[in-house]
Design an enzyme around this catalytic site. Structure first.
Site, PDB file in Angstrom:
ATOM      1  N   ASP A 157     -10.117  -3.356  -5.204  1.00 47.41           N
ATOM      2  CA  ASP A 157      -9.238  -2.401  -4.533  1.00 47.41           C
ATOM      3  C   ASP A 157      -9.190  -1.118  -5.370  1.00 47.41           C
ATOM      4  O   ASP A 157      -8.963  -1.190  -6.589  1.00 47.41           O
ATOM      5  CB  ASP A 157      -7.831  -3.040  -4.448  1.00 47.41           C
ATOM      6  N   HIS A 202      -8.204  -4.818  -0.765  1.00 49.32           N
ATOM      7  CA  HIS A 202      -7.028  -4.065  -0.345  1.00 49.32           C
ATOM      8  C   HIS A 202      -6.650  -4.453   1.086  1.00 49.32           C
ATOM      9  O   HIS A 202      -7.516  -4.674   1.923  1.00 49.32           O
ATOM     10  CB  HIS A 202      -7.306  -2.567  -0.405  1.00 49.32           C
ATOM     11  N   SER A 258       0.834  -1.209   0.000  1.00 53.71           N
ATOM     12  CA  SER A 258       0.000   0.000   0.000  1.00 53.71           C
ATOM     13  C   SER A 258       0.871   1.263   0.000  1.00 53.71           C
ATOM     14  O   SER A 258       1.687   1.420  -0.905  1.00 53.71           O
ATOM     15  CB  SER A 258      -0.941  -0.061   1.199  1.00 53.71           C
TER      16      SER A 258
END
Ligand SMILES: *[C@@H]1O[C@H](CO)[C@@H](O)[C@H](O)[C@H]1NC(C)=O
Ligand SMILES: *[C@@H]1O[C@H](CO)[C@@H](O)[C@H](O)[C@H]1NC(C)=O
Length: 403
Positions: A343, A373, A189
């Protein structure tokens, strides 16, 4: 029906309504995921309310999750774990105990959390680093960079860069018995964002002799320009990372000034002077048909040049690695990119796959159809998911074969 049972029924309906989120049918353990997500949403609601009352900053409330998940640096039978500093930046260091004749491999890991929350000591990150150290018999350095809103871009980037640069010195690699040709930078991320930015920056740094063998980018955030990509549209309200939170994370990386957040939320934050950058994130050229579906490419709508002048960070490739010119991508290491179907950041990763392949970089793209995600965060009880374990194993196995 008595009043009590009526109230109970009503309460159950309300709870079910609150907990229910549209989780795709293909995702296993749907109700567990919905419950976890309801937990996250509750914290987000408390954060909104507390901020609205003027009590605390939104991210301070979210940071509670990080604090609750703190684990001490405890060594186990396989790995020695210590908290230390590299170049004045705190790191958590994992050194395998197993004696090996040759040099070891090393992974520099950068945690996620939208540049605002998260930490290397969080239980899932601590576990992931232990697994990596143990499975690969590798030294793992997990970076504890400073976070927003106290620190904005480029502090996060500079902290990570300082650690990577320190570790890649010949004398330091030797001290830890690490092979200079087998070092990887990896992150999920916002950590994937920082990993990609660091890998690009290293190419221009004449002071660093050792080269990265691999960069591993796990559902990374890679661009600030277009927050209306097909993946943003399709997954606006999917679990863990709704679009509104991603917009908040992005804007908070640069400033607490809400005008940037508001401009980003309506995708009108890029000034016309920067229109040339849109070609780097033009999904109509960079996404395979499968992901374009029936989405229609709309030309960008430009915002005021005031924001771009005040917060130039969001147009900087160190914050948005997809904005780097092709000539800046030559020489990048072998790249592993993991993307999740459900995501908002999916298309960031896929567009980077296209851009890197176009300039001849070797890319391994793992696209997980039934993933959300942040999947890697769900590997510790009681919030563990089979998905989390599957994604973690896939990534670590790949790393073990290729680093
Ligand atoms: C240590 O490594 C062995 C072999 O990989 C494994 O079975 C064991 O669970 C590990 N111990 C810990 C505490 O992780
Ligand atoms: C994006 O790509 C499409 C299709 O190739 C093209 O028509 C459009 O002009 C491009 N837009 C930008 C801003 O690069």
């Amino acid at each position: 029906m008595g009043t009590k049972s009526l109230c109970l029924l009503l309460a159950s309906v309300l709870v079910a309504y609150y907990v229910y989120t549209p989780v795709p049918e293909t995702i296993e353990e749907r109700w567990k995921l919905m419950l976890i997500n309801a937990g996250f949403r509750s914290v987000a609601h408390v954060a909104e309310f507390a901020e609205w009352l003027g009590l605390v900053h939104y991210m301070e409330v979210l940071m509670m999750i990080t604090s609750i998940e703190y684990t001490a640096p405890i060594s186990d039978e396989n790995v020695t774990v210590t908290d230390t500093k590299f170049n004045n930046v705190p790191v958590r260091l994992y050194v395998p105990r197993k004696q090996s004749s040759g040099l070891k491999r090393a992974v520099i890991y950068i945690h996620g959390g939208g540049w605002c929350v998260g930490g290397s000591a969080m239980e899932p990150y601590d576990l992931l680093s232990r697994w990596t150290a143990n499975e690969l018999n590798a030294v793992v350095i997990s970076v504890e960079y400073r976070l927003a809103p106290l620190h904005h871009f480029p502090v996060q980037f500079e902290d990570v860069y300082a650690v990577v640069k320190f570790f890649l010195q010949t004398s330091i690699l030797a001290r830890y018995g690490v092979d200079p040709n087998r070092v990887c930078v990896s992150g999920d991320s916002a950590g994937g964002n920082l990993a990609a930015a660091v890998a690009q920056q290293l190419l221009d740094d004449l002071e660093v002799k050792a080269k990265l063998k691999i960069q591993a980018l796990l559902y990374p955030a890679l661009q600030t320009l277009d927050l209306d990509l097909p993946s943003y549209k399709e997954n606006e309200n999917k679990p863990i990372l709704p679009k509104s939170l991603m917009v908040r994370f992005w804007s908070e990386y640069f400033t607490t000034d809400v005008s940037l957040k508001e401009a980003m939320a309506s995708n009108r934050h890029v000034p016309a002077e920067s229109s040339h950058l849109f070609r780097f994130v033009n999904w109509s050229n960079l996404l395979p048909e499968k992901f374009k579906k029936d989405h229609v490419y709309a030309s960008p709508i430009y915002g005021s040049s005031r924001l771009g002048k005040k917060y130039p960070g969001f147009l900087d490739p160190r914050a948005a690695p997809l904005l780097a010119d092709d000539t800046k991508l030559f020489g990048l290491p072998v790249t592993y990119i993991l993307t999740c179907q459900h995501d908002v950041l999916r298309d960031d990763g896929i567009m980077y796959v296209s851009r890197l392949r176009k300039v001849g970089i070797e890319v391994i793209h793992d696209h997980i159809e039934d993933a959300i995600h942040g999947a890697l965060m769900f590997i510790t009880s009681p919030t563990d998911l089979a998905l989390g374990h599957r994604v973690a194993n896939k990534y670590i196995e790949w790393l073990n074969m290729n680093l």
